[in-house]
Design a protein around this motif. Structure first.
Motif, short mmCIF file in Angstrom:
data_model
loop_
_atom_site.label_atom_id
_atom_site.label_comp_id
_atom_site.label_asym_id
_atom_site.label_seq_id
_atom_site.Cartn_x
_atom_site.Cartn_y
_atom_site.Cartn_z
N VAL A 101 -29.87 9.45 6.45
CA VAL A 101 -31.11 9.00 5.85
C VAL A 101 -31.46 7.67 6.52
O VAL A 101 -30.69 6.71 6.45
CB VAL A 101 -30.98 8.80 4.32
CG1 VAL A 101 -32.33 8.50 3.69
CG2 VAL A 101 -30.34 10.02 3.66
N ASP A 102 -32.62 7.63 7.14
CA ASP A 102 -33.04 6.46 7.90
C ASP A 102 -34.13 5.70 7.14
O ASP A 102 -35.21 6.24 6.91
CB ASP A 102 -33.56 6.92 9.27
CG ASP A 102 -34.04 5.78 10.15
OD1 ASP A 102 -33.94 4.61 9.75
OD2 ASP A 102 -34.50 6.07 11.27
N TYR A 103 -33.80 4.47 6.75
CA TYR A 103 -34.77 3.61 6.09
C TYR A 103 -35.25 2.49 7.01
O TYR A 103 -35.73 1.47 6.54
CB TYR A 103 -34.17 3.01 4.81
CG TYR A 103 -34.20 3.96 3.65
CD1 TYR A 103 -35.35 4.15 2.90
CD2 TYR A 103 -33.07 4.68 3.29
CE1 TYR A 103 -35.39 5.02 1.82
CE2 TYR A 103 -33.09 5.55 2.21
CZ TYR A 103 -34.25 5.72 1.49
OH TYR A 103 -34.28 6.58 0.43
N GLY A 104 -35.09 2.66 8.31
CA GLY A 104 -35.51 1.64 9.25
C GLY A 104 -34.43 0.59 9.42
O GLY A 104 -33.62 0.67 10.33
N ASP A 105 -34.40 -0.39 8.54
CA ASP A 105 -33.39 -1.44 8.60
C ASP A 105 -32.02 -0.97 8.10
O ASP A 105 -31.01 -1.64 8.32
CB ASP A 105 -33.80 -2.65 7.76
CG ASP A 105 -34.99 -3.38 8.34
OD1 ASP A 105 -35.28 -3.19 9.55
OD2 ASP A 105 -35.64 -4.15 7.62
N ILE A 106 -32.01 0.16 7.41
CA ILE A 106 -30.77 0.68 6.82
C ILE A 106 -30.61 2.14 7.20
O ILE A 106 -31.51 2.94 7.01
CB ILE A 106 -30.80 0.56 5.28
CG1 ILE A 106 -31.05 -0.89 4.86
CG2 ILE A 106 -29.50 1.09 4.68
CD1 ILE A 106 -31.46 -1.04 3.42
N MET A 107 -29.44 2.47 7.72
CA MET A 107 -29.10 3.85 8.06
C MET A 107 -27.98 4.29 7.12
O MET A 107 -26.94 3.63 7.04
CB MET A 107 -28.65 3.95 9.51
CG MET A 107 -28.17 5.32 9.92
SD MET A 107 -29.41 6.61 9.72
CE MET A 107 -30.35 6.39 11.18
N ILE A 108 -28.18 5.41 6.44
CA ILE A 108 -27.17 5.94 5.53
C ILE A 108 -26.60 7.22 6.13
O ILE A 108 -27.35 8.08 6.59
CB ILE A 108 -27.78 6.26 4.15
CG1 ILE A 108 -28.51 5.04 3.58
CG2 ILE A 108 -26.71 6.77 3.18
CD1 ILE A 108 -29.39 5.36 2.39
N ASN A 109 -25.28 7.34 6.11
CA ASN A 109 -24.59 8.55 6.56
C ASN A 109 -23.72 9.05 5.42
O ASN A 109 -22.81 8.33 4.97
CB ASN A 109 -23.71 8.25 7.77
CG ASN A 109 -24.54 7.87 8.97
OD1 ASN A 109 -25.09 8.72 9.65
ND2 ASN A 109 -24.65 6.57 9.23
N ILE A 110 -24.02 10.26 4.95
CA ILE A 110 -23.25 10.86 3.86
C ILE A 110 -22.51 12.06 4.44
O ILE A 110 -23.13 13.01 4.89
CB ILE A 110 -24.16 11.29 2.69
CG1 ILE A 110 -25.08 10.13 2.27
CG2 ILE A 110 -23.32 11.79 1.52
CD1 ILE A 110 -26.22 10.52 1.36
N PHE A 111 -21.20 11.96 4.45
CA PHE A 111 -20.35 12.94 5.12
C PHE A 111 -19.49 13.76 4.17
O PHE A 111 -19.07 13.25 3.12
CB PHE A 111 -19.34 12.22 6.02
CG PHE A 111 -19.87 11.61 7.26
CD1 PHE A 111 -20.11 12.39 8.38
CD2 PHE A 111 -20.08 10.24 7.35
CE1 PHE A 111 -20.55 11.81 9.56
CE2 PHE A 111 -20.53 9.66 8.52
CZ PHE A 111 -20.76 10.45 9.63
N LEU A 112 -19.15 14.97 4.61
CA LEU A 112 -18.00 15.65 4.05
C LEU A 112 -16.76 14.97 4.65
O LEU A 112 -16.83 14.44 5.77
CB LEU A 112 -18.01 17.13 4.42
CG LEU A 112 -19.10 17.99 3.78
CD1 LEU A 112 -18.97 19.44 4.24
CD2 LEU A 112 -19.04 17.92 2.26
#
Length: 120
Positions: A81-92
């Motif tokens: 999930v890319d919020y510009g200043d913040i990148m979120i990675n949700i993994f198994l």
């Protein structure tokens, strides 16, 4: 809403859905072109990773914060999930272990957080 406030909300929303092993890296100190912060979260199964993503996206939408891009949601194995200043990675777990983003970005300072807030 300030970037660190958004980071705190993301952590809260991930914890609400029992996201595991949450790590926040200040990658902007190393490569400001990508993002200022990267948040890495583990979910147990695809439906869990999607629930975490939904809670984060829905929670931030209440504040008018909308992601620029969402990738991997359908499969739910690695959701970015890319919020510009913040990148979120949700993994198994197996994909988080395979890609080792914490190791890849090991030069980035870790951001410590508590229920009271984020420690800079």
């Amino acid at each position: 809403m300030e970037t660190l406030e958004i980071v705190k909300k993301i952590i809260e929303k991930a914890e609400e859905k029992k996201g595991e092993d949450i790590v926040v890296l200040e990658i902007g100190k190393i490569n400001p072109i990508i993002a200022d912060y990267m948040i890495i979260i583990t979910g147990t199964v695809p439906i869990h990773t999607r629930a975490i993503a939904d809670n984060i996206i829905g929670g931030l939408k209440e504040y008018g914060v909308i992601p620029h891009h969402l990738e991997g949601y359908t499969e739910g194995r690695w959701i970015a999930v890319d919020y510009g200043d913040i990148m979120i990675n949700i993994f198994l777990p197996e994909l988080r272990d395979y890609y080792k983003l914490e190791w890849l970005w090991s030069d980035a300072p870790r951001v410590e957080y508590t229920a009271e807030g984020i420690k800079q």
